[in-house]
Motif scaffolding. Sequence first.
Motif, PDB file in Angstrom:
ATOM      1  N   THR A 592      76.489  53.142  29.059  1.00  4.88           N
ATOM      2  CA  THR A 592      75.275  53.878  28.686  1.00  4.88           C
ATOM      3  C   THR A 592      74.240  53.774  29.813  1.00  4.88           C
ATOM      4  O   THR A 592      73.594  54.764  30.172  1.00  4.88           O
ATOM      5  CB  THR A 592      74.683  53.304  27.369  1.00  4.88           C
ATOM      6  N   ALA A 593      74.122  52.587  30.368  1.00  4.51           N
ATOM      7  CA  ALA A 593      73.162  52.391  31.459  1.00  4.51           C
ATOM      8  C   ALA A 593      73.526  53.280  32.647  1.00  4.51           C
ATOM      9  O   ALA A 593      72.660  53.903  33.271  1.00  4.51           O
ATOM     10  CB  ALA A 593      73.133  50.931  31.879  1.00  4.51           C
ATOM     11  N   GLU A 594      74.828  53.384  32.924  1.00  6.62           N
ATOM     12  CA  GLU A 594      75.213  54.238  34.050  1.00  6.62           C
ATOM     13  C   GLU A 594      74.894  55.695  33.757  1.00  6.62           C
ATOM     14  O   GLU A 594      74.388  56.424  34.606  1.00  6.62           O
ATOM     15  CB  GLU A 594      76.698  54.087  34.386  1.00  6.62           C
ATOM     16  N   LEU A 599      71.619  60.268  34.768  1.00  6.61           N
ATOM     17  CA  LEU A 599      70.771  61.306  34.191  1.00  6.61           C
ATOM     18  C   LEU A 599      69.425  61.354  34.912  1.00  6.61           C
ATOM     19  O   LEU A 599      68.958  62.426  35.315  1.00  6.61           O
ATOM     20  CB  LEU A 599      70.572  60.997  32.699  1.00  6.61           C
ATOM     21  N   ALA A 600      68.842  60.166  35.114  1.00  2.00           N
ATOM     22  CA  ALA A 600      67.547  60.105  35.796  1.00  2.00           C
ATOM     23  C   ALA A 600      67.657  60.656  37.212  1.00  2.00           C
ATOM     24  O   ALA A 600      66.814  61.442  37.668  1.00  2.00           O
ATOM     25  CB  ALA A 600      67.053  58.661  35.821  1.00  2.00           C
ATOM     26  N   SER A 608      65.553  71.172  36.593  1.00  2.00           N
ATOM     27  CA  SER A 608      66.045  72.104  35.564  1.00  2.00           C
ATOM     28  C   SER A 608      67.533  71.920  35.243  1.00  2.00           C
ATOM     29  O   SER A 608      68.130  72.710  34.534  1.00  2.00           O
ATOM     30  CB  SER A 608      65.807  73.537  36.037  1.00  2.00           C
ATOM     31  N   ILE A 609      68.132  70.873  35.792  1.00  2.00           N
ATOM     32  CA  ILE A 609      69.584  70.678  35.592  1.00  2.00           C
ATOM     33  C   ILE A 609      69.895  70.484  34.094  1.00  2.00           C
ATOM     34  O   ILE A 609      69.134  69.811  33.387  1.00  2.00           O
ATOM     35  CB  ILE A 609      70.060  69.461  36.442  1.00  2.00           C
ATOM     36  N   LEU A 617      75.347  62.258  24.400  1.00  2.00           N
ATOM     37  CA  LEU A 617      76.342  61.194  24.546  1.00  2.00           C
ATOM     38  C   LEU A 617      75.672  59.820  24.605  1.00  2.00           C
ATOM     39  O   LEU A 617      76.105  58.865  23.955  1.00  2.00           O
ATOM     40  CB  LEU A 617      77.158  61.456  25.821  1.00  2.00           C
ATOM     41  N   ILE A 618      74.591  59.757  25.389  1.00  2.00           N
ATOM     42  CA  ILE A 618      73.864  58.483  25.505  1.00  2.00           C
ATOM     43  C   ILE A 618      73.386  58.031  24.135  1.00  2.00           C
ATOM     44  O   ILE A 618      73.565  56.873  23.740  1.00  2.00           O
ATOM     45  CB  ILE A 618      72.665  58.627  26.487  1.00  2.00           C
ATOM     46  N   LYS A 619      72.797  58.992  23.407  1.00  2.00           N
ATOM     47  CA  LYS A 619      72.257  58.643  22.088  1.00  2.00           C
ATOM     48  C   LYS A 619      73.377  58.204  21.144  1.00  2.00           C
ATOM     49  O   LYS A 619      73.265  57.187  20.462  1.00  2.00           O
ATOM     50  CB  LYS A 619      71.520  59.856  21.490  1.00  2.00           C
ATOM     51  N   THR A 620      74.455  58.995  21.096  1.00  2.00           N
ATOM     52  CA  THR A 620      75.543  58.672  20.154  1.00  2.00           C
ATOM     53  C   THR A 620      76.138  57.306  20.464  1.00  2.00           C
ATOM     54  O   THR A 620      76.407  56.507  19.563  1.00  2.00           O
ATOM     55  CB  THR A 620      76.655  59.740  20.223  1.00  2.00           C
ATOM     56  N   LEU A 621      76.329  57.050  21.754  1.00  2.62           N
ATOM     57  CA  LEU A 621      76.888  55.746  22.138  1.00  2.62           C
ATOM     58  C   LEU A 621      75.946  54.609  21.770  1.00  2.62           C
ATOM     59  O   LEU A 621      76.365  53.569  21.269  1.00  2.62           O
ATOM     60  CB  LEU A 621      77.129  55.709  23.648  1.00  2.62           C
TER      61      LEU A 621
END
Length: 693
Positions: A592-594, A599-600, A608-609, A617-621
């Motif tokens: 998740t950290a990766e 993402l950042a 705008s990507i 995915l981050i949230k679900t994980l």
Amino acid sequence: MNIPEIFGEHVYNDVVMRSTLPKEVYKSLRKTIDAGETIDMSIADTVANAMKDWAVSKGATHYTHWFQPLTNLTAEKHDSFIEPCGGDGVIMQLTGKSLIVGEPDASSFPSGGSRDTFAARGYTAWDPTSPAFVKEGTLYIPTVFVSYTGETLDKKAPLLKSMTAIDRATKRILKLFNIECRKVSTTVGPEQEYFLIDKEVYEQRRDLMMTGRTLFGAPAPRGQELEDHYFGSLKPRVAAFMKDLDETLWRYGILAKSKHNEAAPAQHELAPVFTSSNVSVDNNQLTMEIMKKVAARHDLVCLLHEKPFEGINGSGKHNNWSLSTDTGINLLEPGEHPESNTVFMLILACVISAVDKYQGILRACVASAGNDHRLGEDEAPPAIISVYLGDQIGAIVDSIVLGKNYVPSKPVKGSIGVPESPIFPIDSTDRNRTSPFAFTGNKFEFRMLGSSASVADPNIVLNTIVAEAFTAAAEKLEKSENFEKDVKAYSDKLFKAHYRVIFNYNGYGPEWESEAERRGLLNNKNTADAVPEFFKKENVDVFVRQGVYTKAEAIARANIQLENYVKTIRIEALTMADMARQQIYPAVSAYTAELCSNLAAKKATISSIPTASEEELIKTLAVAGENMMLAVKKLETDLKEIAVGEKDAAKRMAHFVVPDMEKVRTYADEAEKLCAKDYWPFPDYTDILYSVR
Ligand code: ADP
Ligand code: MG
């Protein structure tokens, strides 16, 4: 390799016995084995010496009293044959006394509270009805294990007692029909299922190493739905293992007969030719041990757990059971006209009545933490005991109970419709894989037993309850003045009284559970609920009456079963919590950290990507990881509150801890499906189930 030549080469069998013992000694020993007579102590030294000489010629330096404590495993303590002989030398010696009795410390074996801890004395006593053998430099002497005060502390002594009980009771029945024989034995052929996986993969899974099963694991994309593994062609590593296994078993005189792939990927089966229950139990213990050792030689691991993997079939051990006389009659052989075979019909009626009346203990004797996952799933009969009789016998019993007309069917000649193929007689019954207790033509197949269990337990119960039914029948019919009429009336009455236990349809169907409930059949789904059946007075009484257990022994055994269940679940729960905290959560968190840092970085580069999927995915994980940790906390709290010796510990494990564990697993498996493969801390189901080629 010349198989007949190597077969039994490690065994002190009848042929060796005959050639190494003086004639009179051989005859006397044979009498003990065949007729169950007490051994003549004056021959003990001669037998021991001959056995030792033979063992030494096979490379043995030690001997051991091999016994079966209440653990499902065997136990052994090795003593060397050496004996100082004056001067500085030694001789190789085995005395009659050392052959016949041993005195291992009994305090570290389960006793179920039947003894105080300070009462450590236990004795092993030679069981000459199962042959001794040499394995890895030691002479193995099969023995029974009892305490100083005479309580049995093993599975062998009660098995032998149950065989005596059924021998005695069956002979009373046969006498009514003027059938003469000296001995009736129960025969057993246990079909053994198992999984084979790669050793390297195994060693990376703490759950497999600690508990024998996977506590985590999302399903592989491919399970057993293609139905291509059952009877499929053997992969080279598996074939090499099986060949090595067969040869090894044959050398130990074990009648390994069939081998094939089973339904689940990586699952296989071995079936031996049946033999006397006592020898069959010993052989199965040895088979399980040798399977593991041979697997190790091939860098494989053999899993005997009842449910190593969720979502695919688990493993059982079908207990094929019959009764035969020393004159070679199989008493469960119905003949061409079972309806007029009164002795068969009486025996059948008694077996059915026993299974119905004592369904609680028959279910209880196969209960274990592992088997709880298997019974009632798709691959195994439900936790409800019922009897399948097949078309022909089923129709005969229906005609008796329901008054339906029974038309004896002529033996049908079948042809498979291919002109070149021969005409063959068709079996009178089809198979029913869904029944826990199925009549399969000339034997009953009890299919509830788990793959890791000792075959002794179900046979102790089966022999005892059938002996009880035979005894009741004999007591009634021995007084009969009109035998022909009374015997039929007696059988018919039993069929009618116990008709509810007969079920000839799909035992896996959802309707069966409610139908069984309507019939008043028990449905104890887990060990904690099933085992207390052993405490009921009527169930204890049957063991006592048949001379198989004392009241204290019966209760001690049930206590051990419950204790074992509690301990097993505790080990599983602790392993699960460790893996969740130390392996799974760190992996989910790191991944998740990766994702977050990627993402950042992406956003910083191009504002705008599109990142919606990544964010989701981050949230679900994160949610799965968080939920898993909360579930672990709850599991640990619930576990802490249960002490092993507590009265209702087993029930609380079954009803609180097991559901907690299911929760932890659900969240972890969810995370596994989303986590990058490289981050997942151990091999997944695809790696485990498909790595052996
Ligand atoms: P399956 O049920 O897999 O089709 P079989 O009918 O060949 O297989 O038998 C399965 C097992 O039943 C084997 O281990 C066999 O030795 C055993 N068996 C056959 N006859 C008897 C008997 N009279 N008593 C006990 N076991 C038996
Ligand atoms: Mg079978």
